[in-house]
Design an enzyme around this catalytic site. Structure first.
Site, PDB file in Angstrom:
ATOM      1  N   HIS A 156       0.836  -1.208   0.000  1.00 36.03           N
ATOM      2  CA  HIS A 156       0.000   0.000   0.000  1.00 36.03           C
ATOM      3  C   HIS A 156       0.867   1.252   0.000  1.00 36.03           C
ATOM      4  O   HIS A 156       1.880   1.314   0.682  1.00 36.03           O
ATOM      5  CB  HIS A 156      -1.027  -0.004   1.133  1.00 36.03           C
ATOM      6  CG  HIS A 156      -0.486   0.002   2.533  1.00 36.03           C
ATOM      7  ND1 HIS A 156      -0.279   1.170   3.233  1.00 36.03           N
ATOM      8  CD2 HIS A 156      -0.138  -0.999   3.371  1.00 36.03           C
ATOM      9  CE1 HIS A 156       0.172   0.880   4.450  1.00 36.03           C
ATOM     10  NE2 HIS A 156       0.273  -0.425   4.568  1.00 36.03           N
ATOM     11  N   ASP A 164      -0.585   4.273   0.576  1.00 34.09           N
ATOM     12  CA  ASP A 164      -1.164   5.290   1.460  1.00 34.09           C
ATOM     13  C   ASP A 164      -0.532   5.189   2.842  1.00 34.09           C
ATOM     14  O   ASP A 164       0.034   4.152   3.219  1.00 34.09           O
ATOM     15  CB  ASP A 164      -2.695   5.156   1.555  1.00 34.09           C
ATOM     16  CG  ASP A 164      -3.156   3.862   2.208  1.00 34.09           C
ATOM     17  OD1 ASP A 164      -2.541   2.807   1.955  1.00 34.09           O
ATOM     18  OD2 ASP A 164      -4.136   3.900   2.986  1.00 34.09           O
ATOM     19  N   ASP A 221       5.797   1.736   7.018  1.00 33.84           N
ATOM     20  CA  ASP A 221       4.415   1.294   6.789  1.00 33.84           C
ATOM     21  C   ASP A 221       3.776   2.147   5.702  1.00 33.84           C
ATOM     22  O   ASP A 221       3.143   3.139   6.001  1.00 33.84           O
ATOM     23  CB  ASP A 221       3.637   1.389   8.104  1.00 33.84           C
ATOM     24  CG  ASP A 221       2.217   0.837   8.019  1.00 33.84           C
ATOM     25  OD1 ASP A 221       1.878   0.214   7.005  1.00 33.84           O
ATOM     26  OD2 ASP A 221       1.446   1.053   8.974  1.00 33.84           O
ATOM     27  N   GLU A 237      -5.364   1.113   2.241  1.00 31.69           N
ATOM     28  CA  GLU A 237      -5.186   0.092   3.291  1.00 31.69           C
ATOM     29  C   GLU A 237      -5.427   0.681   4.668  1.00 31.69           C
ATOM     30  O   GLU A 237      -6.077   0.069   5.517  1.00 31.69           O
ATOM     31  CB  GLU A 237      -3.781  -0.517   3.216  1.00 31.69           C
ATOM     32  CG  GLU A 237      -3.637  -1.830   3.978  1.00 31.69           C
ATOM     33  CD  GLU A 237      -3.300  -1.675   5.455  1.00 31.69           C
ATOM     34  OE1 GLU A 237      -3.422  -2.654   6.193  1.00 31.69           O
ATOM     35  OE2 GLU A 237      -2.924  -0.554   5.892  1.00 31.69           O
ATOM     36  N   SER A 273      -3.401  -6.057  11.669  1.00 34.40           N
ATOM     37  CA  SER A 273      -4.282  -6.656  10.672  1.00 34.40           C
ATOM     38  C   SER A 273      -3.935  -6.166   9.274  1.00 34.40           C
ATOM     39  O   SER A 273      -3.553  -5.006   9.097  1.00 34.40           O
ATOM     40  CB  SER A 273      -5.740  -6.278  10.959  1.00 34.40           C
ATOM     41  OG  SER A 273      -6.028  -6.461  12.329  1.00 34.40           O
TER      42      SER A 273
HETATM   43  N1  BES Z   1       1.152  -2.717   8.258  1.00 36.62           N
HETATM   44  C1  BES Z   1       0.023  -2.622   9.145  1.00 36.62           C
HETATM   45  C2  BES Z   1      -0.333  -3.946   9.780  1.00 36.62           C
HETATM   46  C3  BES Z   1       0.682  -4.366  10.788  1.00 36.62           C
HETATM   47  C4  BES Z   1       0.848  -3.623  11.930  1.00 36.62           C
HETATM   48  C5  BES Z   1       1.436  -5.476  10.600  1.00 36.62           C
HETATM   49  C6  BES Z   1       1.784  -3.987  12.857  1.00 36.62           C
HETATM   50  C7  BES Z   1       2.373  -5.849  11.521  1.00 36.62           C
HETATM   51  C8  BES Z   1       2.561  -5.087  12.649  1.00 36.62           C
HETATM   52  C9  BES Z   1      -1.164  -2.092   8.364  1.00 36.62           C
HETATM   53  O1  BES Z   1      -0.824  -0.999   7.551  1.00 36.62           O
HETATM   54  C10 BES Z   1      -2.196  -1.578   9.332  1.00 36.62           C
HETATM   55  O2  BES Z   1      -1.924  -0.627  10.014  1.00 36.62           O
HETATM   56  N2  BES Z   1      -3.367  -2.204   9.358  1.00 36.62           N
HETATM   57  C11 BES Z   1      -4.480  -1.709  10.081  1.00 36.62           C
HETATM   58  C12 BES Z   1      -5.698  -2.293   9.435  1.00 36.62           C
HETATM   59  C13 BES Z   1      -6.914  -1.419   9.484  1.00 36.62           C
HETATM   60  C14 BES Z   1      -6.702  -0.020   9.043  1.00 36.62           C
HETATM   61  C15 BES Z   1      -8.027  -2.071   8.700  1.00 36.62           C
HETATM   62  C16 BES Z   1      -4.408  -2.109  11.535  1.00 36.62           C
HETATM   63  O3  BES Z   1      -3.879  -3.177  11.887  1.00 36.62           O
HETATM   64  O4  BES Z   1      -4.869  -1.323  12.359  1.00 36.62           O
HETATM   65 MN    MN Z   2       0.856  -1.379   6.433  1.00 33.00          MN
HETATM   66 MN    MN Z   3      -0.638   0.783   8.882  1.00 29.98          MN
END
Ligand code: BES
Ligand code: MN
Ligand code: MN
Length: 454
Positions: A86, A88, A119, A152, A398
């Site tokens: 992603h 964004d 990220d 994302e 997630s």
């Molecule tokens: N890259 C993260 C997910 C992540 C966080 C993986 C920490 C490993 C460790 C992803 O960009 C993220 O922040 N996901 C959100 C999902 C939501 C916005 C639907 C999250 O986990 O809050």
């Molecule tokens: Mn991410």
């Molecule tokens: Mn994130």
């Protein structure tokens, strides 16, 4: 492994860093409607960069921010890799806590500081540079399809439509995502599980307007009082989530997994120090890693009501609202959990106020088997790229697309992440470790080589 490809990664390293900085200067904050132009500019910039490696690219418009789609000319008999990332980023606020501006990438103490550094722009960039290196040395040894989205961080609302519409063009043997972490500095990892997420807003409405708290106080319902009382019921004394049915479908941890995680040597004391906390907490009977990776949660993420300005203002607020995230673990059904949450809140809400809910996304937890061929090849790639043996871990965060890739396209995902737990993703002073960037490019290069053998 192809030596010239690694050589190309080394030789290009200074330009790779300069390009990543360009990427990071574009404030592609998906959550802010007035940044839609920046998101579009970011997608166009990224597509042009990918095109410069020799791949075809296409910008796919959505109801929200566009998706960057790219690929090489497929060759029969070769495995196909679906790469997802992603472009964004999270909003940078609170701005006054950044030591250098969030969209002016700055090198400091071995890290590159900027919003999105880890990220996910830095990790996406590892793959773009790995692809560039392969393309300059005879071409990628696999068929590749790249999907890099711009929503994302706001729940990937328009991705499902895209995946369904483009399903026939997205057929692949395996998916690859670099949007997770290493276990610790010097201990790279392959992630085999992510928690799911249900994100809710609860809104309590009382009188039609704010009221003088002396004239009216004690005689009318106060939405702030009501909501805080409701929220206070969400956990019991053992820090278990107090919602009927919440744990019904939770898969218990196996002894094998608990033992394996215990051996990872997570240090609670160090975690406390890093977070400036006098103590850790969580569901009784579980270690920190178990709480983060394998137990469901319910957490207030935002809480608003009444007067928030300087000094006193004596009012009964007309409204109170809270944003609540529930992290889910395998077998919990997001729809069922959402319904259970709403029912619990309704049954604990007095009839003197109005209660409303809003949902901002629901995705299930995922766990992928760790004995497949692709994951072994990924392990070999990490070993080559980092010069260290990877551990297998789960994550508390997630990535909703992983479930969609499985259910809509029928493909398992490899989560090969290069971040570090102290990268401060979503927080002020996010960074990407420069050594991780370097080793991430090497790992991505090695990964495409390994996956050719799938
Ligand atoms: N890259 C993260 C997910 C992540 C966080 C993986 C920490 C490993 C460790 C992803 O960009 C993220 O922040 N996901 C959100 C999902 C939501 C916005 C639907 C999250 O986990 O809050
Ligand atoms: Mn991410
Ligand atoms: Mn994130």
């Amino acid at each position: 492994m192809s030596q010239p490809v690694f050589q190309a990664v080394e030789t290009n390293a200074p330009q790779s860093l300069a390009k990543l900085k360009e990427f990071l200067r574009i404030p592609s904050v998906s959550a802010k409607p007035d940044h839609a132009g920046e998101c579009k500019r970011c997608a166009e910039w990224l597509a042009a960069e990918i095109r410069s490696t020799g791949l075809w690219t296409k910008i796919v418009p959505t109801k929200g921010h566009p998706i960057v789609l790219a690929g090489n000319q497929p060759q029969a008999g070769r495995p196909t890799v679906l790469f997802y990332g992603h472009y964004d980023v999270q909003p940078p606020e609170p701005l006054d806590q950044w030591l250098s501006p969030p969209f002016e990438p700055t090198e400091r103490d071995g890290g590159l500081y900027a919003r999105g550094a880890a990220d996910d722009k830095g990790q996406v960039w590892c793959h773009v540079e790995a692809i560039r290196a392969w393309q300059a040395n005879g071409g990628l040894p696999v068929n590749i399809i790249m999907v890099i989205e711009g929503e994302e961080e706001i729940g990937s609302d328009n991705l499902e439509t895209f995946l369904r519409e483009y399903a026939s063009q997205l057929k692949a043997d395996v998916a690859v995502i670099s949007d997770t972490n290493q276990f610790a500095r010097g201990i790279p990892a392959i992630t085999y599980g992510l928690r799911g997420l249900v994100y809710m807003e609860v809104i309590v409405t009382g009188p039609s307007h704010d009221l003088h708290s002396g004239m009216f106080g004690g005689s009318v319902p106060n939405p702030a009082n009501v909501l805080s009382a409701m929220l206070a019921t969400l956990h019991d004394r053992d820090d278990r989530v107090n919602i009927p049915g919440f744990y019904d479908d939770v898969v218990a941890l196996t002894k094998v997994e608990r033992d394996a995680w215990a051996k990872l040597g997570f240090d609670d004391k160090q975690a406390m120090q890093e977070l400036s906390l006098p103590g850790l907490t969580g569901e009784i009977g579980f270690t920190t890693l178990e709480r983060r990776w394998a137990r469901p949660t319910c957490d207030i993420n935002g809480l608003t009501s009444g007067y928030q300005g300087p000094g006193a203002k004596t009012i009964i607020p007309a409204k109170a609202s809270a944003k609540v995230s529930m992290r889910l673990v395998p077998n919990q059904d997001p729809k069922k959990i959402q319904a259970a949450f709403e029912l619990a809140m309704k049954s604990r809400c007095p009839s003197t106020v109005t209660l409303e809910f809003r949902n901002f996304g629901a995705s299930p937890a995922i766990v992928v088997p760790i004995d497949g061929k692709a994951i072994k090849l990924a392990g070999a790639a990490v070993r080559t790229g980092f010069g260290a043996e990877p551990v297998f871990m789960r994550e508390g965060g997630s990535i909703p697309v992983v479930g969609q890739i499985k259910t809509i396209l029928g493909i398992d995902t490899l989560l090969v992440g290069f971040g570090l737990p102290d990268d401060r993703v979503h927080s002020p002073n996010e960074k990407f470790d420069l050594d991780a960037f370097h080793k991430g490019m090497r790992t991505a290069a090695a990964l495409y080589g390994e996956l050719a053998g799938l």
